[in-house]
Design an enzyme around this catalytic site. Structure first.
Site, short mmCIF file in Angstrom:
data_model
loop_
_atom_site.label_atom_id
_atom_site.label_comp_id
_atom_site.label_asym_id
_atom_site.label_seq_id
_atom_site.Cartn_x
_atom_site.Cartn_y
_atom_site.Cartn_z
N HIS A 23 0.87 -1.18 0.00
CA HIS A 23 0.00 0.00 0.00
C HIS A 23 0.90 1.23 0.00
CE1 HIS A 23 -3.54 -2.40 1.98
NE2 HIS A 23 -3.26 -2.78 0.74
N HIS A 37 -21.40 60.30 33.14
CA HIS A 37 -20.72 60.27 31.84
C HIS A 37 -20.20 58.86 31.58
CE1 HIS A 37 -18.47 61.58 28.37
NE2 HIS A 37 -17.33 61.19 28.91
N CYS A 78 -22.82 60.18 24.89
CA CYS A 78 -21.70 59.33 25.31
C CYS A 78 -22.15 57.89 25.51
CB CYS A 78 -21.05 59.89 26.57
SG CYS A 78 -22.17 60.07 27.98
#
EC number: 3.4.19.12
Length: 521
Positions: free
Chosen positions: A82, A475, A179
């Site tokens: 093989h 913020h 923001c």
């Protein structure tokens, strides 16, 4: 091997050789699914010495695995005649007569096709027809056309992406208390797979002109990665958000978490994702939708309600885009902190005495909760109303896990911001909080997972949204990761370099984690 190629390949190309070769690549070389990876791990051992390593090869003519280093595959080839074998790590074909790795155009084509399929499976994404060359496609081998080769020859200058490159970093102008929007946009534009999707121009718009939020996001990605350094003015994005999420319209300060969910919802609706694949199977996420938003952000939350009389369990699985976590200091009782409080490290978090970690919050979220006599449920086993316990676990994890720390408390008695410091890690393992790990966790007590090789549940932090100020006046800013190990602070139009300590010492409001094995940066 001669310049004409290997002549011994022709003896292999008989009957169903193509299908046989595909099966070998699918099962033992390019293992795309968890099942094929398990099969390869169990099956691929040398049939002579039982070793897993030593450059294992498989015979192409029969079922035989043998070591290349110890020449067990050579002995097999000599005894059975093989002559061809395949390298199970790299997929190369070896001829024992030529004594060399060979190239065959037909075999190479099959190898490439199966490799592409495996990459797509490994991304855990089932794309509809218009996404069939979707998120994983950009990592296939690029072979330039003749036209592209000509353009490259006439344009020798190249733009190189180095570790100091700032492409992708761009400030956003505050349009009047926006923001909350700017920090979410920064997080989304630095989400690795979402970035790859939009920069690959995968969106196929099916909406009226100028009304699609996905089209605007696609344009936004182009702006961010254009190389321009001047702050971008996201006026069109704001207009579309006001149009499609009217509860966010106006110049009042809004909640960044609320904006995130609204944005994902509108993007999901505008993507027009199909509900089934071409093969008739439902999409591989709890929303059963193939849009890019659900592919990346949707997970499955399992709820188990257990009757206290018959111990019957009722299970439901609901989709989620984020997990909201209670914090110590809120009106909701918080139990427990991590064991000992003795400076131990859990999930990569340094646990100082008296501090709270993200793991604490997740343990509380997934602990069993007694519902009490005032919240009895009708048990299907007892056929009557009984007291019960409820436990939440993760049935399916999303590619991007977003954790919302509930810092804003609104109740009939008070409205306030909870400033409790929560330690969060750069790397997070979600295995202990999976439904599959429930048996190893008793009464909400954390136990270290023994499956240390399970990388599918491991995440890396890539963005953090913070809120400074009070409930009435504040913020939003964000930290985003660039090139895997560089961090930047985004404060509207201003972007500055940040250290890992700056990130981990921040208060944390929204935490974004990305699955590690799907990150390509």
């Amino acid at each position: 091997m001669s310049p004409a190629g290997c002549s011994h390949v022709n003896g292999y190309k008989v009957d169903n050789w193509k299908q046989n070769l595909r099966v070998i690549y699918q099962c033992f070389v390019w293992s795309g699914t968890a099942e094929t990876r398990r099969r390869k791990a169990k099956s691929c051992i040398c049939h002579m010495c039982g070793a897993h390593l030593n450059r294992l090869h498989s015979c192409l003519y029969c079922v035989f695995f043998g070591c290349f280093t110890k020449k067990h595959i050579h002995e097999h080839a000599k005894n059975k005649r093989h002559n061809l074998a395949i390298d199970l790590l790299y997929g190369g074909i070896y001829c024992f007569v030529c004594q060399d790795y060979i190239y065959d155009k037909d075999m190479e084509q099959i190898a490439k096709e199966e490799q592409r399929k495996a990459w797509k499976f490994s991304l855990v994404i089932s794309a509809p027809s218009h996404l069939s060359t979707g998120i994983g496609e950009k990592y296939t081998t690029w072979e330039p056309t003749k036209r592209e080769l000509e353009l490259l020859r006439h344009n020798p200058k190249r733009r190189k992406i180095t570790t100091n490159c700032t492409i992708g970093l761009r400030g956003l102008i505050n349009l009047g208390n926006t923001c909350f929007m700017n920090c979410i946009v920064q997080a989304l534009t630095h989400t690795p797979l979402l970035r790859d999707f939009f920069l690959s121009d995968r969106h196929k718009c099916e909406m009226q002109s100028n009304s699609c939020l996905v089209c605007e996001m696609s344009q936004l990605f182009q702006e961010f990665y254009s190389g321009h350094r001047s702050p971008h003015i996201p006026f069109r994005l704001l207009h579309l958000v006001w149009t499609h999420a009217r509860h966010l319209a106006g110049y009042e300060q809004q909640d960044a978490h609320e904006f995130l969910i609204a944005a994902l919802d509108v993007l999901h609706r505008h993507c027009k994702g199909d509900t089934i694949n071409d093969n008739g199977k439902k999409a591989n996420n709890p929303n059963h939708c193939n849009c890019i938003i659900d592919q990346i952000f949707t997970g499955g939350l399992q709820s188990d309600v257990t009757c206290q009389v018959c111990h019957g369990v009722s299970t439901t699985i609901d989709p989620f885009w984020d997990i909201s976590l209670d914090l110590p200091g809120s009106s909701t009782p918080f139990w427990p902190l991590s064991p000992g409080g003795d400076g131990s490290t859990v999930n990569g978090e340094s646990h100082l005495s008296g501090s709270t970690t993200l793991t604490d919050c997740l343990r509380r979220f997934t602990r069993p909760e007694h519902l009490g006599s005032s919240a009895k449920i009708k048990c299907g086993g007892c056929h009557s109303y009984q007291e019960s316990t409820k436990q939440l676990t993760m049935k399916k994890l999303p590619i991007v896990a977003c954790f919302h720390l509930k810092r804003f408390e609104h109740s009939a008695k008070l409205r306030r911001k909870i400033t409790t410091y929560v330690s969060f890690p750069l790397e997070l393992d979600m295995t202990p909080f999976m439904a599959s790990s429930k048996e190893s966790r008793m009464n909400g007590q954390y136990q270290q997972s023994v499956d240390v090789l399970n990388n599918d549940n491991k995440y890396s932090l890539f963005a953090v949204v913070n809120h400074q100020g009070t409930l009435e006046s504040g913020h939003y800013t964000s930290f985003i990761r660039q090139h895997k190990d560089q961090w930047f602070k985004c404060d509207d139009a201003i972007i500055t370099k940040a250290s890992i300590k700056d990130v981990l010492d921040s208060e944390g409001y929204l935490l974004f984690y990305h699955k590690q094995f799907l990150e390509y940066e």
